[in-house]
Design a protein around this motif. Sequence first.
Motif, PDB file in Angstrom:
ATOM      1  N   TYR A 121       0.853  -1.181   0.000  1.00 47.03           N
ATOM      2  CA  TYR A 121       0.000   0.000   0.000  1.00 47.03           C
ATOM      3  C   TYR A 121       0.893   1.237   0.000  1.00 47.03           C
ATOM      4  O   TYR A 121       2.005   1.224   0.526  1.00 47.03           O
ATOM      5  CB  TYR A 121      -0.894   0.029   1.243  1.00 47.03           C
ATOM      6  CG  TYR A 121      -2.055  -0.929   1.195  1.00 47.03           C
ATOM      7  CD1 TYR A 121      -1.911  -2.241   1.642  1.00 47.03           C
ATOM      8  CD2 TYR A 121      -3.286  -0.526   0.705  1.00 47.03           C
ATOM      9  CE1 TYR A 121      -2.973  -3.126   1.602  1.00 47.03           C
ATOM     10  CE2 TYR A 121      -4.359  -1.407   0.663  1.00 47.03           C
ATOM     11  CZ  TYR A 121      -4.186  -2.703   1.107  1.00 47.03           C
ATOM     12  OH  TYR A 121      -5.245  -3.573   1.059  1.00 47.03           O
ATOM     13  N   GLN A 146       0.903   5.512   0.821  1.00 44.57           N
ATOM     14  CA  GLN A 146       0.216   6.640   1.458  1.00 44.57           C
ATOM     15  C   GLN A 146       0.934   7.932   1.095  1.00 44.57           C
ATOM     16  O   GLN A 146       2.071   8.167   1.520  1.00 44.57           O
ATOM     17  CB  GLN A 146       0.175   6.459   2.971  1.00 44.57           C
ATOM     18  CG  GLN A 146      -0.601   7.538   3.702  1.00 44.57           C
ATOM     19  CD  GLN A 146      -0.652   7.313   5.203  1.00 44.57           C
ATOM     20  OE1 GLN A 146       0.284   6.791   5.797  1.00 44.57           O
ATOM     21  NE2 GLN A 146      -1.756   7.699   5.830  1.00 44.57           N
ATOM     22  N   GLY A 168      -0.740  13.348   3.765  1.00 41.97           N
ATOM     23  CA  GLY A 168      -2.061  13.846   4.119  1.00 41.97           C
ATOM     24  C   GLY A 168      -3.223  13.023   3.598  1.00 41.97           C
ATOM     25  O   GLY A 168      -4.378  13.439   3.722  1.00 41.97           O
ATOM     26  N   GLU A 169      -2.944  11.877   3.032  1.00 43.62           N
ATOM     27  CA  GLU A 169      -4.008  11.067   2.453  1.00 43.62           C
ATOM     28  C   GLU A 169      -4.115   9.704   3.132  1.00 43.62           C
ATOM     29  O   GLU A 169      -3.290   9.330   3.959  1.00 43.62           O
ATOM     30  CB  GLU A 169      -3.767  10.870   0.952  1.00 43.62           C
ATOM     31  CG  GLU A 169      -3.754  12.159   0.150  1.00 43.62           C
ATOM     32  CD  GLU A 169      -3.594  11.903  -1.337  1.00 43.62           C
ATOM     33  OE1 GLU A 169      -3.349  12.877  -2.076  1.00 43.62           O
ATOM     34  OE2 GLU A 169      -3.697  10.740  -1.764  1.00 43.62           O
ATOM     35  N   GLY A 170      -5.169   8.975   2.752  1.00 44.50           N
ATOM     36  CA  GLY A 170      -5.321   7.606   3.227  1.00 44.50           C
ATOM     37  C   GLY A 170      -4.445   6.664   2.424  1.00 44.50           C
ATOM     38  O   GLY A 170      -3.585   7.094   1.662  1.00 44.50           O
ATOM     39  N   LEU A 171      -4.672   5.384   2.594  1.00 42.77           N
ATOM     40  CA  LEU A 171      -3.867   4.385   1.908  1.00 42.77           C
ATOM     41  C   LEU A 171      -4.492   3.964   0.592  1.00 42.77           C
ATOM     42  O   LEU A 171      -5.712   3.864   0.469  1.00 42.77           O
ATOM     43  CB  LEU A 171      -3.691   3.143   2.784  1.00 42.77           C
ATOM     44  CG  LEU A 171      -2.532   3.174   3.766  1.00 42.77           C
ATOM     45  CD1 LEU A 171      -2.806   4.150   4.881  1.00 42.77           C
ATOM     46  CD2 LEU A 171      -2.266   1.787   4.320  1.00 42.77           C
ATOM     47  N   LEU A 173      -4.084   0.905  -2.479  1.00 39.59           N
ATOM     48  CA  LEU A 173      -3.438  -0.330  -2.872  1.00 39.59           C
ATOM     49  C   LEU A 173      -2.521  -0.069  -4.058  1.00 39.59           C
ATOM     50  O   LEU A 173      -2.929   0.515  -5.064  1.00 39.59           O
ATOM     51  CB  LEU A 173      -4.478  -1.380  -3.257  1.00 39.59           C
ATOM     52  CG  LEU A 173      -3.905  -2.695  -3.780  1.00 39.59           C
ATOM     53  CD1 LEU A 173      -3.167  -3.428  -2.669  1.00 39.59           C
ATOM     54  CD2 LEU A 173      -5.004  -3.560  -4.364  1.00 39.59           C
ATOM     55  N   PHE A 182       3.749   0.740   2.625  1.00 37.56           N
ATOM     56  CA  PHE A 182       3.459  -0.266   3.642  1.00 37.56           C
ATOM     57  C   PHE A 182       3.332  -1.642   2.994  1.00 37.56           C
ATOM     58  O   PHE A 182       2.544  -1.824   2.065  1.00 37.56           O
ATOM     59  CB  PHE A 182       2.138   0.038   4.363  1.00 37.56           C
ATOM     60  CG  PHE A 182       2.160   1.293   5.189  1.00 37.56           C
ATOM     61  CD1 PHE A 182       1.729   2.490   4.654  1.00 37.56           C
ATOM     62  CD2 PHE A 182       2.583   1.260   6.506  1.00 37.56           C
ATOM     63  CE1 PHE A 182       1.739   3.657   5.411  1.00 37.56           C
ATOM     64  CE2 PHE A 182       2.589   2.410   7.281  1.00 37.56           C
ATOM     65  CZ  PHE A 182       2.173   3.611   6.724  1.00 37.56           C
ATOM     66  N   PHE A 232      -0.098  -4.848   8.946  1.00 34.65           N
ATOM     67  CA  PHE A 232       0.786  -3.942   8.228  1.00 34.65           C
ATOM     68  C   PHE A 232       2.193  -3.958   8.811  1.00 34.65           C
ATOM     69  O   PHE A 232       2.390  -4.126  10.015  1.00 34.65           O
ATOM     70  CB  PHE A 232       0.252  -2.514   8.291  1.00 34.65           C
ATOM     71  CG  PHE A 232      -0.982  -2.289   7.464  1.00 34.65           C
ATOM     72  CD1 PHE A 232      -2.238  -2.548   7.985  1.00 34.65           C
ATOM     73  CD2 PHE A 232      -0.878  -1.842   6.159  1.00 34.65           C
ATOM     74  CE1 PHE A 232      -3.376  -2.352   7.220  1.00 34.65           C
ATOM     75  CE2 PHE A 232      -2.007  -1.640   5.391  1.00 34.65           C
ATOM     76  CZ  PHE A 232      -3.256  -1.902   5.917  1.00 34.65           C
ATOM     77  N   PRO A 254       5.708  -1.626   9.394  1.00 33.28           N
ATOM     78  CA  PRO A 254       5.848  -0.294   9.988  1.00 33.28           C
ATOM     79  C   PRO A 254       5.877   0.836   8.981  1.00 33.28           C
ATOM     80  O   PRO A 254       5.749   2.002   9.363  1.00 33.28           O
ATOM     81  CB  PRO A 254       7.177  -0.384  10.736  1.00 33.28           C
ATOM     82  CG  PRO A 254       7.935  -1.450  10.022  1.00 33.28           C
ATOM     83  CD  PRO A 254       6.915  -2.435   9.555  1.00 33.28           C
ATOM     84  N   GLY A 255       6.006   0.531   7.703  1.00 36.25           N
ATOM     85  CA  GLY A 255       6.061   1.579   6.696  1.00 36.25           C
ATOM     86  C   GLY A 255       7.478   2.056   6.427  1.00 36.25           C
ATOM     87  O   GLY A 255       8.322   2.068   7.335  1.00 36.25           O
TER      88      GLY A 255
END
Lengths: 114, 117
Positions: free
Chosen positions: A36, A38, A41-44, A46, A89, A104, A106-107
């Motif tokens: 994923y 991100q 300032g936005e959501g995730l 795919l 992620f 998930f 940790p990014g």
Amino acid sequence: GDSVTQMEGPVTLSEEACLTINCTYTATGYPSLFWYVQYPGEGLQLLLKATKADDKGSNKGFEATYRKETTSFHLEKGSVQVSDSAVYFCALSDRGTSYDKVIFGPGTSLSVIP
Amino acid sequence: GAVVSQHPSWVICKSGTSVKIECRSLDFQATTMFWYRQFPKQSLMLMATSNEGSKATYEQGVEKDKFLINHASLTLSTLTVTSAHPEDSSFYICSASVSDGGNSPLHFGNGTRLTVT
């Protein structure tokens, strides 16, 4: 329990450089694997997915291959752009669960500089 | 397809008040929705699994009375942060999936930035 490990960031690359973000997983069943992204300032969203061993997911120049023998799903791109700057992620969904629970990593933050 | 809408996108509230966040699946039915919390520069922490018509399943360490979840229909789940405090300030994200044994990815809302003053 199931878990996802990613390489630590932040990662800073120059435009057109090659990218690899390592991801390894631990799962009791036969997971589906996802990347994923991100943006600030936005959501995730795919980015790509693979549902079984040796599957290769690809999208927007990014690729990742489901390696069961090494329990890995590394994200790669041959030439990154400034617009690829985001947090990535790695995630898994274990088919053994009832609710498609996604775990998930940790990014990894990626910054691409001109 | 598979759009998840989350509202509001940001909210500022005073300490002690309650805040409701809505999550809607716009073009599919989601029997299960998930609520995540994301701290700055950290990963997503699953808070609870929301099941249509039944009680939510909370992850260990998440206060049920603090974070009330209601999944009233196949397209709507709500998260209410009750008696909010500054430590509840965070980015809350909902997601939903078409349940097919783990093959389908989650579809995420754009998140709600909550700031408690």
